[in-house]
Design an enzyme around this catalytic site. Structure first.
Site, PDB file in Angstrom:
ATOM      1  N   ASP A 103       0.758  -1.002  -0.045  1.00  0.00           N
ATOM      2  CA  ASP A 103      -0.103   0.141   0.077  1.00  0.00           C
ATOM      3  C   ASP A 103       1.096   1.112  -0.102  1.00  0.00           C
ATOM      4  O   ASP A 103       2.203   1.195   0.291  1.00  0.00           O
ATOM      5  CB  ASP A 103      -1.030   0.051   1.302  1.00  0.00           C
TER       6      ASP A 103
HETATM    7  N1  URA Z   1      -1.320  -5.982   4.021  1.00  0.00           N
HETATM    8  C1  URA Z   1      -1.691  -4.820   3.656  1.00  0.00           C
HETATM    9  O1  URA Z   1      -2.739  -4.507   4.467  1.00  0.00           O
HETATM   10  N2  URA Z   1      -1.108  -3.857   3.057  1.00  0.00           N
HETATM   11  C2  URA Z   1       0.018  -4.106   2.598  1.00  0.00           C
HETATM   12  O2  URA Z   1       0.607  -3.159   1.961  1.00  0.00           O
HETATM   13  C3  URA Z   1       0.690  -5.403   2.364  1.00  0.00           C
HETATM   14  C4  URA Z   1       0.098  -6.097   2.925  1.00  0.00           C
END
Ligand code: URA
Length: 238
Positions: A103
């Site tokens: 993310d």
């Molecule tokens: N899980 C998440 O919620 N976000 C990420 O960036 C990676 C794994």
């Protein structure tokens, strides 16, 4: 392999651009200017410089990036710069892509490659590549939450429960979570499912790889031998 072909294969531009780089005296091998586009070199392990930038020949581009917060893994980012903007142009020309996504606000180890089959292999849940996330939570992490994460929680898009391969408390409000699959927002949704909330998220390991001393925003070549990922002892320049 001819030096012009080597430059082309590494993403330094189309054939005419690569010949131009050589004719302008911008390419060095072992400190010597190479001006003849036809000069042959053994590409495997070849270190060279293009306009002062050191480069190492890699038949396949495979690298790890220490992803900082505030950039998107998408090739067409909507709100923040793409992680690809942190890489030198030859890698972008070669079409490297993230192996899975982190993310925008997640930091840590992101693998990238130009090998589509490898992306598939490393992201397929069938291959069980473990990824370790350091999670900072809004609420204290208790034993019941850890037990539920290990037993499996149901997320809203699939009735099959998702389990953590490991879940260890690392502080009152933090844990290390090991996952072998990579569903959308998986860590955030798993913590929400057990009544907590992710405030910070950092991926510290991908398979056998860890970031080591790689600073945020920097990248390093990685090699894959016998299914083992290993950093190559050569780092990017400024
Ligand atoms: N899980 C998440 O919620 N976000 C990420 O960036 C990676 C794994």
């Amino acid at each position: 392999m001819r030096i012009a072909q080597i430059l082309f294969s590494q993403g330094f531009g189309n054939r005419r651009v690569c010949v131009g780089l050589l004719q302008l005296g911008l390419v060095r091998v072992g400190g010597r200017v190479v001006g003849d586009p036809h000069e042959d070199f053994e590409p495997e392990g070849l270190a060279f410089e293009v306009d002062g930038q050191p480069w190492l020949y890699q038949a396949r581009a495979l690298l790890m990036l220490h992803k900082p917060a505030g950039c998107e893994c998408s090739q067409k980012p909507r709100h923040h710069p793409s992680v690809l903007s942190l890489l030198p142009p030859p890698l972008r020309t070669r079409g490297v892509q993230p192996v899975g996504r982190l993310d925008e606000d997640t930091t840590g180890l992101l693998l990238l490659t130009d090998d589509g089959a490898l992306i598939h292999r490393l992201t397929s849940p069938k291959h069980h590549v473990p990824k370790v996330y350091e999670v900072g939570c809004k609420h204290p992490v208790d034993d019941a939450q850890l037990a539920r994460l290990l037993a499996g929680v149901v997320l809203d898009d699939d009735p099959a429960p998702v389990r953590a391969a490991a879940a260890e408390r690392t502080g009152e409000n933090s844990l290390a979570l090991t996952l072998t699959e990579g569903k959308y927002h998986q860590v955030k949704r798993m913590l929400a499912a057990v009544g907590n909330r992710v405030e910070t998220l950092h991926r510290s390991r991908f398979g056998g790889l860890s970031l080591g001393d790689l600073a945020p925003g920097r990248w390093r070549w990685v090699e894959l031998n016998d299914h083992r990922l290993k950093p190559v002892g050569w780092c990017d320049t400024d």
